[in-house]
Design an enzyme around this catalytic site. Sequence first.
Site, mmCIF file in Angstrom:
data_model
loop_
_atom_site.group_PDB
_atom_site.id
_atom_site.type_symbol
_atom_site.label_atom_id
_atom_site.label_comp_id
_atom_site.label_asym_id
_atom_site.label_seq_id
_atom_site.Cartn_x
_atom_site.Cartn_y
_atom_site.Cartn_z
ATOM 1 N N HIS A 1 0.814 -1.214 0.000
ATOM 2 C CA HIS A 1 0.000 0.000 0.000
ATOM 3 C C HIS A 1 0.851 1.269 0.000
ATOM 4 O O HIS A 1 0.448 2.285 -0.583
ATOM 5 C CB HIS A 1 -0.964 -0.022 1.178
ATOM 6 C CG HIS A 1 -2.060 -1.046 1.027
ATOM 7 N ND1 HIS A 1 -2.039 -2.262 1.663
ATOM 8 C CD2 HIS A 1 -3.187 -1.035 0.264
ATOM 9 C CE1 HIS A 1 -3.105 -2.958 1.310
ATOM 10 N NE2 HIS A 1 -3.823 -2.242 0.469
ATOM 11 N N ASP B 1 -20.672 1.838 -7.677
ATOM 12 C CA ASP B 1 -19.866 1.398 -8.814
ATOM 13 C C ASP B 1 -18.956 2.567 -9.211
ATOM 14 O O ASP B 1 -19.415 3.578 -9.733
ATOM 15 C CB ASP B 1 -20.783 1.003 -9.970
ATOM 16 C CG ASP B 1 -20.018 0.525 -11.198
ATOM 17 O OD1 ASP B 1 -18.801 0.750 -11.273
ATOM 18 O OD2 ASP B 1 -20.653 -0.064 -12.079
ATOM 19 N N ASP C 1 -7.156 0.981 -6.916
ATOM 20 C CA ASP C 1 -6.779 -0.228 -6.174
ATOM 21 C C ASP C 1 -7.875 -1.256 -6.379
ATOM 22 O O ASP C 1 -8.566 -1.654 -5.442
ATOM 23 C CB ASP C 1 -6.605 0.116 -4.688
ATOM 24 C CG ASP C 1 -6.074 -1.067 -3.883
ATOM 25 O OD1 ASP C 1 -5.584 -2.024 -4.490
ATOM 26 O OD2 ASP C 1 -6.173 -1.020 -2.643
ATOM 27 N N ASP D 1 -6.944 -7.098 -10.313
ATOM 28 C CA ASP D 1 -5.734 -7.222 -11.120
ATOM 29 C C ASP D 1 -6.121 -7.268 -12.599
ATOM 30 O O ASP D 1 -7.137 -7.883 -12.960
ATOM 31 C CB ASP D 1 -4.969 -8.505 -10.772
ATOM 32 C CG ASP D 1 -4.597 -8.580 -9.306
ATOM 33 O OD1 ASP D 1 -4.547 -7.515 -8.667
ATOM 34 O OD2 ASP D 1 -4.361 -9.693 -8.812
#
Length: 836
Positions: free
Chosen positions: A352, A437, A469, A472
């Site tokens: 982080h 969202d 963040d 992936d």
Amino acid sequence: MCKGPLASATRQSGEHTNASSAFNVQLSIQFILGTVALSCAVAFGAGSLVASKFTEYSLASAVASPVSPNKTDHFIYSNVIDDWTKPGLTCENESSTCIVEEEEASSDDAEASSPEESENPIAGYDFNPPGTGQQAMIDIDLVVSEILLSSPENMVTEIASVLKRMGDWDLERFKCTHGCCMAILSPQSHFALHFNVEERWVRFSLLVSSHGTEKLLLVMNELKKVFVPLTGDKQLDAYNQSYIKSNSNYRGFFDDKDLKGRNPHFEDLGILYLETKRMNMKEVATTESIFQRIEIFDMINPKVQNLDGYRQSLISSEESYEASLPELFKPDRLVFLDGVVQSSSRGDEPYHEALVQPAMFAHPNPRRVAIIGGGEGATLREVLKHKSVEHVKMIDIDEVMVKFSAEHIPAWSDCSDVQDSSESCFDDKRADVLFEDAMAWFINRFVDFEGGVAELFGTEEKFDVVIMDALDPQDTVVFANMLYNSDIFLRSLKNGLTDDGVLVMQLGAVSAIDDTAEDNQHNKNRASVNRMIVDLGFESMHLYDEPHCGFGDPWSFLVSCKSVNCRQSWYKQPAEIERSIHGRIRRSYSGKPLLKYFDGATMASYQTPRNAVEVVYCRSNPTPLECQLGTSYVKDSKTFTRMDMEVRKVGPDGEIGVFAKVDIPKYSYIETSSALSLSSLSTHVVEELGDIDDSKALKTFLDKFGIESTLKGQYEWYADTGLYSLMNHGCNGTSNVGHLASWTENKSNSELYDRENAARYEIEKPEGLETTDRLTIRSPVLDRHLSSYATGYLLALRDISAGEELTTNYLHRRSESTKWTKLASEVDKFCGLSEE
């Protein structure tokens, strides 16, 4: 829950079972039972079933009487295979009780038993051995329960109760002999148990068909509690559980088409953790939201962590190193979303801080920050450490994830040590947490569509830093593909940034040096987002990685800046970064630094991408031009050294020039020497000295031989110590040697070359570059070779014949407009284009 991807395959197998296969079925059962018997003999041939009663157990007694170091080795070989036709411990299907049959039959009696019973102890039972399924194994080296091991009957009865209650499995047959037991549970499932009362250990294995995989881990967790029940004393329970090892894995082979939906056990959780036999694991908590399955485990890997040290750290009464620093020996807590590892306690700060701090310090004064995702709260924690931050908008779609994290991994969102913050970062007055969202939120507020704008367009103030963040890019779920391939979403992020705004995102594991181009592998989403960021006009991009995030591979991040000015901050010297940290990070109540990993030296390591990043980038098709010209990948390029050149006088007043002694083909490399360099700070100091005598010589040297560069966003000086500094200017565009920096994007001097009278100063460009093109500064090639671009990579711009003078374009030696104008005037005089 673990779904059954093998169910269809198993059903199909069962459909083809018929009476003609009875012999094969019986033979398979005999093989399985024989295998288990062999494992019993091999593993526990020397063990015996000793019924004894434990004394009252406590942490003190456990420490005083540790597990015997002479415990039977798991892999001692024995050629004795117990005869499974002998009487032993038997549990009938109709009853939950077990009896120990007398073992008085002699060897002659055994030989006299019927051939059918001898060959098949469970004759006639229609058991179809699984070709596919799931297996779990547990190894407990310190059994605490007294009741279970007071007698085999009690132990087996309790096991049968758990199997029935949690898995709805009945013990069809249960045989025990010499501390080893085997049970047929139901068609295509079995249970095996090995134990030794005297040494207080037990091992058991449960193999189920695909029909039972959903229940498997629940049953195994319950069996752990049977042998190591919780006492309510957290320290004692942690000590006891440190003697438990378990693993779970699928049996059989699977294609992607066999997997229906997303099974966590085929992701990181299963492949990297549950399947290993070395790990001590404890499930902390599990829940499911409408978006994902969330699992948290505590794990100790004896390969990288000191298990004995952890046990010692739990003994608070002892004055030991371990007990004085228990935080150094505690288990690693891992968070999984749908089986994919998201974070770990050991990798929390490295990950982080690497995600947040470089972007925050790339901006001169970040006031408003947006976080996309970040449900654990750690990204928010890092942002709130900055004094300048006034507002943080954290947007995560999963409210369950955020609240679950706050409860079970509170350290991730702990701001209690940050002065003027709050106990939980989520409660900081500067934080605004939205459960929405994030993609839709940004698009609705920051995208101007063709023919109009969204209803909320312009209603939100722009952000100085946006931190993504999220999933992936290598993730296989549909939303990950949308996230990293939506130019509309990325445009909304850019539009949502202030003029000096910075965007940062995590981009998954770094490429290996032998990987194909990212377009042709699992990193295609990363390649896509890189291209779109370039196309959107971000003026500076920086790819870096952090190796200590706890994900196995180094983890990559991308910082993208709307303004080239951020290069000044990105390429600061370590001492300048340290000064910024001291001035911009809040103080802690404890007096400890709030940043554990990020400092000036760490930032310096982020300024140069790994070699593998450049290698894989240059495998792109077509090959990027900077790879053809600015690296060692040009197959046919030759390098010419000072031995191939000579210095001669060229004028009556002693002027000199550099001449070729041999023919030099076009685009060959001209060897350069190491360059003297002055950083922007040093350059500023020299200029501030003015006409002080001690500085005049240095200023004269830099003025005559120095090259001014702004590739790092600030004015720096380089002075080549080789032949380049002796080369003359090529008048009227006749220069035949040039640096790659001559064609690199440079906002500070591009306008100078676009002047109407600049045509006579232009030099021939390499093939592939149009008249107005520049080599991109948004490339890992440039980031890895900044100094070489400034003073190295000297190229022959055309064929140079032996005896011809080598000349360069002096105008590329200056970047600042006043200095460039002054040099242009001197060049005009040198070339006879203006009067003296």
